[in-house]
Structures are given as C-alpha cells and as structure tokens.
Design a protein around this motif. Sequence first.
Motif, PDB file in Angstrom:
ATOM      1  N   PRO A  22       0.828  -1.217   0.000  1.00 19.25           N
ATOM      2  CA  PRO A  22       0.000   0.000   0.000  1.00 19.25           C
ATOM      3  C   PRO A  22       0.853   1.254   0.000  1.00 19.25           C
ATOM      4  O   PRO A  22       1.909   1.310   0.641  1.00 19.25           O
ATOM      5  N   SER A  23       0.378   2.265  -0.713  1.00 15.14           N
ATOM      6  CA  SER A  23       1.061   3.555  -0.719  1.00 15.14           C
ATOM      7  C   SER A  23       0.302   4.589   0.100  1.00 15.14           C
ATOM      8  O   SER A  23       0.785   5.692   0.324  1.00 15.14           O
ATOM      9  N   GLY A  24      -0.892   4.213   0.538  1.00 16.52           N
ATOM     10  CA  GLY A  24      -1.733   5.088   1.355  1.00 16.52           C
ATOM     11  C   GLY A  24      -2.714   4.245   2.139  1.00 16.52           C
ATOM     12  O   GLY A  24      -2.385   3.144   2.584  1.00 16.52           O
ATOM     13  N   ASN A  25      -3.942   4.747   2.281  1.00 13.49           N
ATOM     14  CA  ASN A  25      -4.968   4.008   3.025  1.00 13.49           C
ATOM     15  C   ASN A  25      -5.968   3.326   2.103  1.00 13.49           C
ATOM     16  O   ASN A  25      -7.116   3.094   2.486  1.00 13.49           O
ATOM     17  N   GLU A  26      -5.515   2.989   0.868  1.00 16.43           N
ATOM     18  CA  GLU A  26      -6.440   2.402  -0.104  1.00 16.43           C
ATOM     19  C   GLU A  26      -6.990   1.051   0.341  1.00 16.43           C
ATOM     20  O   GLU A  26      -8.133   0.705   0.026  1.00 16.43           O
ATOM     21  N   VAL A  27      -6.206   0.269   1.075  1.00 13.90           N
ATOM     22  CA  VAL A  27      -6.675  -1.042   1.526  1.00 13.90           C
ATOM     23  C   VAL A  27      -7.826  -0.877   2.512  1.00 13.90           C
ATOM     24  O   VAL A  27      -8.852  -1.571   2.421  1.00 13.90           O
ATOM     25  N   ASP A  28      -7.679   0.043   3.463  1.00 16.82           N
ATOM     26  CA  ASP A  28      -8.737   0.267   4.457  1.00 16.82           C
ATOM     27  C   ASP A  28      -9.998   0.825   3.805  1.00 16.82           C
ATOM     28  O   ASP A  28     -11.113   0.419   4.137  1.00 16.82           O
ATOM     29  N   ILE A  29      -9.839   1.766   2.870  1.00 13.07           N
ATOM     30  CA  ILE A  29     -11.013   2.338   2.196  1.00 13.07           C
ATOM     31  C   ILE A  29     -11.738   1.268   1.403  1.00 13.07           C
ATOM     32  O   ILE A  29     -12.974   1.160   1.438  1.00 13.07           O
ATOM     33  N   GLN A  32     -13.679  -1.048   3.749  1.00 11.06           N
ATOM     34  CA  GLN A  32     -14.891  -0.434   4.284  1.00 11.06           C
ATOM     35  C   GLN A  32     -15.977  -0.318   3.217  1.00 11.06           C
ATOM     36  O   GLN A  32     -17.167  -0.464   3.509  1.00 11.06           O
ATOM     37  N   MET A 176     -10.990   6.247  -5.796  1.00 17.41           N
ATOM     38  CA  MET A 176      -9.648   6.343  -5.218  1.00 17.41           C
ATOM     39  C   MET A 176      -8.662   6.680  -6.329  1.00 17.41           C
ATOM     40  O   MET A 176      -8.646   6.018  -7.365  1.00 17.41           O
ATOM     41  N   HIS A 185       9.109   2.619  -2.277  1.00 15.37           N
ATOM     42  CA  HIS A 185       8.127   1.533  -2.417  1.00 15.37           C
ATOM     43  C   HIS A 185       8.305   0.803  -3.740  1.00 15.37           C
ATOM     44  O   HIS A 185       8.188  -0.425  -3.806  1.00 15.37           O
TER      45      HIS A 185
END
Length: 272
Positions: A22-29, A32, A176, A185
């Motif tokens: 991940p490079s940001g919070n894309e997995v969490d978004i 959800q 996203m 990364h």
Amino acid sequence: MTAEFLHKRSVPEVKAEPFYLPSGNEVDIFAQCHAQNLAVMLKGPTGCGKTRLVEHMAWRLGRPLITIPCHDDLAASDLIGRFLIRHDGTQWYDGPLTQAVREGAICYLDEIVEARQDTIVVLHALTDHRRILPIDKTGETVKAATGFQLVVSYNPGYQRMLKDLKPSTRQRFVAMDLDFPSARHELTIIREESGADYSTAHALVSLAHRIRALKDRGLAEVPSTRLLIATALLVEKGIPIREACYAGLISPLSDDESLVGAMRDLVDATFV
C-alpha cells in the motif's frame, strides 16, 4: 424447442496472497466499501497497481474475483448473458456480471470507459441501495448475494479528452486516485516481484523517474511499475541490463525515433 437455464459453476477464490504494498490508506477504504456495499472506482496510470490491488483485496476479503476487460465491442449481453441454441433446445448462459451477482463475487471491470455507454447503464441498479440486476431477456431480477462488490478502473490521463464516464455514473462510486508508488516503495516492489538485487532495482527506479520527466515532451505513456518488473526479470534471467532496458522498458513506450533515441541515451548514461 424448450428454454432451459444454465448457471455457470462457482468461481474459485483467490487462494494465494497477491503481493501488494500500500502507498496510502487504499486497503482500508476498499475494505470499508466492501463492508458497506459500496462500489469502487480506481483511477490511475497504466501499470500503477490497480489490478493488483483488486486481486489482493479479493484474497484479503475471501471473495471470488471475476475480471472483465472492457472494450468498444463489449455489449450488455456480454456482461449479463444470452440464450444459446443447442441440439436439445435453448439454454440461458449467465454472463460474468450475472455470475458475480449470484455468487457474491467481486466483479472487476478493467478500463470501464472503453465500454459503450449503453453497456455501462446496466450497472446502475447494482451501484445503489437496490443492488439488483434486471435480466430483460428472461424476466428475472437477480438480487446481489452477500459479498458482491462492483469495482471499475480506468486511466484518466490516457482517456482525458477522448472518453469519460457520465456524471450520473461517476457519482455511484467511491473513487480512489492511485499513482506510481514512491521510489522507495517501487524499489521494494521490483525486488519482491522479480528477485532483483538492490543495485539493479535502484538503478531501474532512477531510470524510470528520468524517463517519466519526458511526459510533457511528447511521451504519451510513461514507464509503469509493471514494465520495470518485466525488465528486472529479464536481467535476472541473464539478459544484459542495457538490452533488457531497450526491450522491456524503452521499445514498449514509443515508436517515435527521436523519443526512443532520447530514452536510449538515458539508459546508456545510467548503465555506463
């Protein structure tokens, strides 16, 4: 001639974990959105990891994954299904979208803007509170099974001024914006995916950043992380690094002699 209905066999789940950094919070978004039955739109340049993110999330969420490459000739029936004539009658065959809806799979439409607008419209009832897929040819309305999620992707840089989604479609998705990973990364990804050593991966990332600076000088597409991995794989299999760069990194980007020459000069300057 009798009409029968035939539903395809179950889609296997993604068994092995696809590597994704991940490079940001894309997995969490993404997670959800899946939990709240929200459709997802991934925007980003070619080869930045959009497809790998979807594969990783299908594994993480334990859902089957159906991927549909979109193109100009993609018709609604290609997604929903059609009647086919057999020797013993007429049978209905579910299309990949219908199959995903029935089985609670993640349905991923890659490069969605390539599909015709009349085809995209069939997605609308699946992207709001109804979560249904009407099948006009059979009179059936399929309710999305638990776990179903619609995910689409496209490259806004490539499509700008050529094609775009209608606002009525865009606003049905949580969007996203993805981009190439940071140098640190990207180096890690190349090493993980190709087995390349640190110095090779570092040199390829540095070269890619210099070539990406040519985007405003006529280069339509800049080198993707995917191309860097392919080049590193060639090097790992014994291809001299300059030749690997020419074949795996430079030639796929352009046929323009001046641009190719400039990029080859960067390769030669990098690997003296």
